[in-house]
Write an enzyme that holds these catalytic residues in place. Structure first.
Site, PDB file in Angstrom:
ATOM      1  N   HIS A 209      77.870  48.249  29.042  1.00 44.11           N
ATOM      2  CA  HIS A 209      77.233  47.159  28.296  1.00 44.11           C
ATOM      3  C   HIS A 209      78.149  45.953  28.304  1.00 44.11           C
ATOM      4  CE1 HIS A 209      74.102  45.950  25.388  1.00 44.11           C
ATOM      5  NE2 HIS A 209      75.033  45.135  24.956  1.00 44.11           N
TER       6      HIS A 209
ATOM      7  N   ASP B 131      68.035  46.697  15.423  1.00 43.58           N
ATOM      8  CA  ASP B 131      68.693  45.750  16.328  1.00 43.58           C
ATOM      9  C   ASP B 131      67.671  44.852  17.003  1.00 43.58           C
ATOM     10  OD1 ASP B 131      71.041  44.692  17.769  1.00 43.58           O
ATOM     11  OD2 ASP B 131      69.943  45.433  19.500  1.00 43.58           O
TER      12      ASP B 131
ATOM     13  N   ARG C 280      68.887  36.624  15.233  1.00 46.26           N
ATOM     14  CA  ARG C 280      70.213  36.009  15.426  1.00 46.26           C
ATOM     15  C   ARG C 280      70.167  34.943  16.504  1.00 46.26           C
ATOM     16  NH1 ARG C 280      73.518  40.669  17.158  1.00 46.26           N
ATOM     17  NH2 ARG C 280      75.161  39.155  17.432  1.00 46.26           N
TER      18      ARG C 280
ATOM     19  N   SER D 136      75.541  45.802  16.821  1.00 43.30           N
ATOM     20  CA  SER D 136      74.393  45.676  17.713  1.00 43.30           C
ATOM     21  C   SER D 136      74.621  46.490  18.995  1.00 43.30           C
ATOM     22  CB  SER D 136      74.188  44.188  18.050  1.00 43.30           C
ATOM     23  OG  SER D 136      73.415  44.018  19.194  1.00 43.30           O
TER      24      SER D 136
ATOM     25  N   LYS E 298      73.038  50.599  19.784  1.00 40.15           N
ATOM     26  CA  LYS E 298      72.175  50.840  20.966  1.00 40.15           C
ATOM     27  C   LYS E 298      72.799  51.863  21.906  1.00 40.15           C
ATOM     28  CE  LYS E 298      71.771  46.564  22.318  1.00 40.15           C
ATOM     29  NZ  LYS E 298      71.732  45.239  21.722  1.00 40.15           N
TER      30      LYS E 298
HETATM   31  N1  URA Z   1      74.918  42.101  23.288  1.00 39.76           N
HETATM   32  C1  URA Z   1      74.297  42.847  22.343  1.00 39.76           C
HETATM   33  O1  URA Z   1      73.679  43.865  22.643  1.00 39.76           O
HETATM   34  N2  URA Z   1      74.353  42.449  21.094  1.00 39.76           N
HETATM   35  C2  URA Z   1      75.017  41.352  20.701  1.00 39.76           C
HETATM   36  O2  URA Z   1      75.049  41.075  19.534  1.00 39.76           O
HETATM   37  C3  URA Z   1      75.665  40.568  21.679  1.00 39.76           C
HETATM   38  C4  URA Z   1      75.599  40.972  22.973  1.00 39.76           C
END
Ligand code: URA
Length: 435
Positions: A82, A161, A168, A183, A187
């Site tokens: 990620h 999220d 956001r 966040s 995930k």
């Molecule tokens: N990527 C994400 O999944 N969440 C964030 O808050 C910022 C980048």
């Protein structure tokens, strides 16, 4: 308990209890707490921060706001990756097929563009026919057969999220270590992989503007992952200039195709080789980073990584004619070259300016409902450290917007190339590895 009291408490810099954090998240997901109160809380967190206990509880509350995936029916060690977001960051499109071709299993849930940064899902969807919404069974079958899938977060996975991320994006509350950590990790933990590699981007084009902030975010996320028994590592990568040369959805897919065919820009390839080698080691596919890197270089050379990408696109409904013949991608109507006024070396190239400019050209969303123009964006011809002659091409803009929109953007893009007379070094892409 009243949400307004919790907002005031955080606004005044006090700690929230676990119960209070869970009250906020569950109330928000059920629709009992409205967007405006959740936004106010998020803004209070942006200013006042959270301690590690609050971040861990927020992550846990978000993780359990919906279903979690059980990937135990998938073969091998499942790895996930990620990025905290950047400009021109098409790494997952290249890296996923590369690690799959080397024997790892990548079951990836990606996100959409956030702020000035692009999102892997939007990029994938620029390939005609591709779907990112596939059922759990189809997802598992695809990963078992091909070794990789990149899909969207289903509605039932971390719904907290999904709602908070969208909010956001349009309330100026993206740049916050606790909110980003919760966040990302909610995930990653919900989507069930055994090993996680986090790419924490640093610089003007990233949400973390300096290495200290990025290191702090990386340590918090690595600790959360380890506490939940996931083999979690992080790299800090440079995002002061865009990654690679293309910025904008189908433009980036074309660059990813080039990269998979062995013609990728140096910085993108270096990130893919370095991050990919760590992932392959985490997945127990290779004993050493050196062996893993050699294997990644080999699957680019022998075409196996490209072949995985073709299979992945096909499995997700995409028209592979576009992958085999990228010239088929629809071109923007306006193609505007930008030339250098003076000779020298590129000293700076602000990734944020390029990201925002690409968004304004149509390549990103300014509000939740905006529809992205897949053909819009910017292709850089010069990057930091490159030598430039007077009159040489610096970048090309692609857009379908009118001149009143693109002319001022062209000026901004030109001005963001800072040219100096002294030789400038190329920038390193990986700044640190955090384990
Ligand atoms: N990527 C994400 O999944 N969440 C964030 O808050 C910022 C980048």
């Amino acid at each position: 308990m009243r949400m307004v009291d919790l907002i005031i408490k955080k606004r005044e810099g006090q700690e929230l209890t676990d119960e209070e954090i869970r009250f906020w998240i569950s109330g928000y997901v059920k629709g009992e707490i409205p967007d405006y109160q959740s936004s106010a809380m998020q803004m209070a967190i942006v200013f006042q921060g959270m301690n590690n206990r609050e971040i861990a509880t927020l992550t846990d509350a978000m993780l359990h706001s919906g279903e979690t995936l059980d990937l135990s029916m998938l073969k091998g060690v499942k790895v996930d990756k990620h990025s905290t977001g950047g400009v021109g960051d098409k790494t997952s499109l290249v890296l996923g097929p590369m690690v799959a071709a080397c024997g790892a299993t990548l079951a990836k849930m990606s996100g959409r563009g956030l702020g000035h940064t692009g999102g892997t899902l939007d990029k994938l969807e620029s390939i005609p026919g591709v779907t990112i919404a596939i059922s759990g069974d189809r997802f598992v079958n695809q990963v078992n057969e091909i070794g990789c899938a990149i899909v969207g977060q289903t509605g039932s996975l971390v719904p907290a999220d999904k709602k908070m991320y969208a909010l956001r994006d349009v309330t100026g509350t993206v740049e916050s270590i606790p909110l980003i950590a919760a966040s990302v990790m909610s995930k990653k933990l919900a989507s069930g992989s055994d090993a996680i590699l986090l790419d924490v981007t640093v610089g003007e084009g990233a949400f973390m503007k300096n290495v200290e902030q990025a290191r702090k975010l990386a340590h918090i996320m690595v600790d959360i992952g380890k506490r939940l028994n996931r083999n979690t590592k992080a790299v800090l990568s440079n995002m002061s200039e865009p990654l690679g040369k293309a910025v904008g959805n189908s433009l980036e897919v074309k660059e990813a195709i080039d990269a998979l065919q062995g013609h990728g820009p140096e910085d993108l390839m270096e990130l893919c080789y370095s991050a990919g080698a760590i992932m392959l080691e985490q997945a127990n596919c290779y004993k050493t980073i050196k062996e893993a890197r050699a294997a990644l270089e080999e699957v680019i050379r022998n075409g196996q990584a490209f072949d995985r990408f073709v299979k992945m696109v096909k499995a997700q409904g995409g028209d592979i004619e576009y992958i085999l013949h990228p010239e088929k991608f629809e071109m923007a109507k306006v193609i505007l070259p930008i030339y250098a006024d003076e000779a020298g070396y590129v000293k700076e190239l602000n990734a944020l300016t390029i990201g925002v400019s690409s968004m304004k050209l149509g390549g990103g969303r300014e509000t939740l409902d905006d529809v992205i123009d897949m053909s819009a964006g910017i292709v850089l011809n010069k990057k930091v450290g490159d030598q430039v002659a007077k009159g040489e091409l610096l970048a090309t803009l692609y857009t379908n917007k009118p001149a009143s929109v693109y002319e001022p953007i062209a000026e901004e893009v030109k001005n963001t190339f800072v040219i100096c007379q002294e030789k400038v070094e190329h920038q390193p892409v990986i700044l640190e590895v955090i384990e």
